[in-house]
Design a protein around this motif. Structure first.
Motif, short mmCIF file in Angstrom:
data_model
loop_
_atom_site.label_atom_id
_atom_site.label_comp_id
_atom_site.label_asym_id
_atom_site.label_seq_id
_atom_site.Cartn_x
_atom_site.Cartn_y
_atom_site.Cartn_z
N ASP A 132 -40.62 -66.47 -1.06
CA ASP A 132 -41.04 -65.94 0.23
C ASP A 132 -42.55 -65.66 0.24
O ASP A 132 -43.22 -65.85 1.26
N ALA A 133 -43.07 -65.20 -0.91
CA ALA A 133 -44.51 -64.93 -1.00
C ALA A 133 -45.31 -66.22 -0.86
O ALA A 133 -46.37 -66.24 -0.23
N VAL A 134 -44.81 -67.31 -1.44
CA VAL A 134 -45.48 -68.61 -1.31
C VAL A 134 -45.52 -69.01 0.16
O VAL A 134 -46.58 -69.37 0.70
N SER A 135 -44.38 -68.96 0.82
CA SER A 135 -44.31 -69.34 2.23
C SER A 135 -45.17 -68.43 3.09
O SER A 135 -45.88 -68.89 4.00
N HIS A 136 -45.12 -67.14 2.81
CA HIS A 136 -45.87 -66.17 3.61
C HIS A 136 -47.37 -66.44 3.54
O HIS A 136 -48.08 -66.37 4.56
N ASN A 137 -47.87 -66.74 2.35
CA ASN A 137 -49.30 -66.96 2.19
C ASN A 137 -49.79 -68.23 2.86
O ASN A 137 -51.00 -68.44 3.02
N LEU A 138 -48.86 -69.09 3.27
CA LEU A 138 -49.23 -70.31 3.99
C LEU A 138 -48.98 -70.21 5.49
O LEU A 138 -49.09 -71.20 6.22
N THR A 139 -48.63 -69.00 5.95
CA THR A 139 -48.37 -68.80 7.38
C THR A 139 -49.15 -67.63 7.95
O THR A 139 -48.94 -67.24 9.10
N THR A 140 -50.06 -67.04 7.17
CA THR A 140 -50.84 -65.89 7.62
C THR A 140 -52.30 -66.31 7.80
O THR A 140 -52.64 -67.48 7.77
N ASP A 141 -53.15 -65.30 7.97
CA ASP A 141 -54.59 -65.55 8.12
C ASP A 141 -55.19 -66.19 6.87
O ASP A 141 -56.29 -66.74 6.91
N LEU A 142 -54.45 -66.08 5.73
CA LEU A 142 -54.94 -66.64 4.48
C LEU A 142 -54.63 -68.14 4.35
O LEU A 142 -55.02 -68.76 3.36
N LYS A 143 -53.94 -68.69 5.32
CA LYS A 143 -53.48 -70.07 5.22
C LYS A 143 -54.59 -71.06 4.88
O LYS A 143 -54.45 -71.90 3.99
N GLN A 144 -55.72 -70.96 5.57
CA GLN A 144 -56.80 -71.91 5.34
C GLN A 144 -57.36 -71.83 3.93
O GLN A 144 -57.82 -72.83 3.38
N LEU A 145 -57.31 -70.64 3.34
CA LEU A 145 -57.77 -70.49 1.96
C LEU A 145 -56.73 -71.00 0.97
O LEU A 145 -57.06 -71.72 0.02
N MET A 146 -55.47 -70.64 1.21
CA MET A 146 -54.42 -70.96 0.26
C MET A 146 -54.09 -72.45 0.23
O MET A 146 -53.82 -73.02 -0.83
N GLU A 147 -54.12 -73.11 1.37
CA GLU A 147 -53.72 -74.51 1.39
C GLU A 147 -54.70 -75.40 0.64
O GLU A 147 -54.36 -76.51 0.25
N LYS A 148 -55.92 -74.90 0.41
CA LYS A 148 -56.93 -75.65 -0.33
C LYS A 148 -57.14 -75.12 -1.75
O LYS A 148 -57.96 -75.66 -2.49
N SER A 149 -56.41 -74.08 -2.10
CA SER A 149 -56.62 -73.40 -3.39
C SER A 149 -55.84 -74.08 -4.52
O SER A 149 -54.61 -74.19 -4.47
N ILE A 150 -56.56 -74.51 -5.54
CA ILE A 150 -55.91 -75.09 -6.71
C ILE A 150 -55.10 -74.02 -7.44
O ILE A 150 -54.01 -74.29 -7.97
N LYS A 151 -55.60 -72.81 -7.47
CA LYS A 151 -54.88 -71.73 -8.15
C LYS A 151 -53.56 -71.43 -7.46
O LYS A 151 -52.54 -71.17 -8.12
N PHE A 152 -53.56 -71.45 -6.14
CA PHE A 152 -52.31 -71.25 -5.40
C PHE A 152 -51.35 -72.41 -5.65
O PHE A 152 -50.15 -72.20 -5.89
N SER A 153 -51.86 -73.63 -5.59
CA SER A 153 -51.01 -74.80 -5.83
C SER A 153 -50.43 -74.79 -7.23
O SER A 153 -49.27 -75.16 -7.45
N ASN A 154 -51.22 -74.35 -8.20
CA ASN A 154 -50.75 -74.27 -9.58
C ASN A 154 -49.63 -73.25 -9.71
O ASN A 154 -48.62 -73.49 -10.40
N LEU A 155 -49.77 -72.11 -9.03
CA LEU A 155 -48.72 -71.10 -9.04
C LEU A 155 -47.45 -71.67 -8.40
O LEU A 155 -46.34 -71.52 -8.94
N PHE A 156 -47.61 -72.30 -7.25
CA PHE A 156 -46.49 -72.90 -6.51
C PHE A 156 -45.77 -73.92 -7.41
O PHE A 156 -44.54 -73.89 -7.55
#
Length: 281
Positions: A215-239
């Protein structure tokens, strides 16, 4: 033991905040009269050797770590001293003595270290008095604080698998209608590698905790942080780590479809790999 823990906590307040301290919100008009004692890595290291023996119970150990070791880590973050200030750099790195002390505690007192030091550092808040209103502000852990914690999560002498599982659960709390819970840890460039490191250890997690991570993964891609997270290698690595290490549990919790949708929104080279791994589940 409960009374002993309270006494240790009071001693910590006196040492760190001054003789007149009665709580976190204390305000002393005459700071010169509020005598404080020196608190440094060497003194605390010696106190740990003397106080945290095999005969010291968990409650007293947690009270000691929270009152004496936690402030050492807080000092690494410049925002802690003035929460009203804007972010001011990365703070200061841990000394060799503090690093060695935490490594020893990770080996000897892993659960107490997680509950009393690591978790509070990663979810810290401070109350700021603005005129007549009090405002609670989250204090983002500094880069150096996160790097120090990262060294406790992997390699020789790292925290036990049980302690790692506890840390994940504390940082990603389950919702409850009966009792309000803390918001947990915010994901950012400093903290996401810590979650990834924990997941790479593959501790045994309850399905509800795995679902909360999804849910945290999905949430971070649907909030104001979306533009940062969708381009983040660190987020993708966690995912990617969550999917590859806990795929069976993600399937059992019914989160695959939603995660596939989330993976499609990623704008990193890992998007295809994550999507493929999810579809195989």
């Amino acid at each position: 033991e409960l009374n002993g823990a309270a006494g240790i906590g009071r001693c910590g307040d006196v040492v760190v905040k001054g003789l007149h301290a009665t709580g976190e919100s204390d305000v002393v008009e005459n700071d010169a009269e509020n005598l404080r004692f020196p608190l440094n890595d060497a003194i605390i290291s010696e106190l740990v050797k003397k106080i945290l023996t095999d005969a010291t119970g968990a409650l007293r150990a947690k009270a000691f770590l929270h009152s004496f070791v936690l402030p050492l880590m807080e000092q690494m973050n410049p925002i802690v001293s003035d929460p009203r200030a804007a972010r001011r750099g990365d703070g200061k790195p841990a000394s060799r003595l503090l690093s060695a002390l935490l490594a020893t505690l990770a080996r000897d007192r892993p659960i107490e270290l997680v509950e009393s030091v690591i978790f509070p550092i990663l979810t810290m808040t401070k109350t700021i008095q603005l005129k007549e209103d009090a405002h609670v502000r989250s204090i983002e852990p500094s880069r150096f604080q996160c790097e120090l914690i990262a060294r406790l999560l992997q390699g020789k002498g790292a925290l036990s698998s049980t302690a790692i599982a506890l840390l994940i659960e504390l940082l990603h709390p389950l919702t409850s209608e009966k009792k309000p819970l803390h918001r947990g840890m915010e994901w950012n460039d400093n903290t996401m590698p810590l979650v990834t490191a924990c997941l790479n250890r593959q501790p045994i997690l309850d399905n509800r905790v795995v679902a909360r991570l999804a849910d945290a993964v999905s949430h971070n891609l649907t909030t104001d942080l979306k533009q940062l997270m969708e381009k983040s290698i660190k987020f993708s690595n966690l995912f990617h780590t969550l999917v590859t290490k806990y795929g069976a549990q993600l399937r059992a919790t019914g989160k695959i479809g939603r995660l596939i949708q989330a993976a499609y929104t990623l704008k990193t080279f890992m998007s295809k790999s994550i999507t493929t791994s999810l579809k195989k589940l």
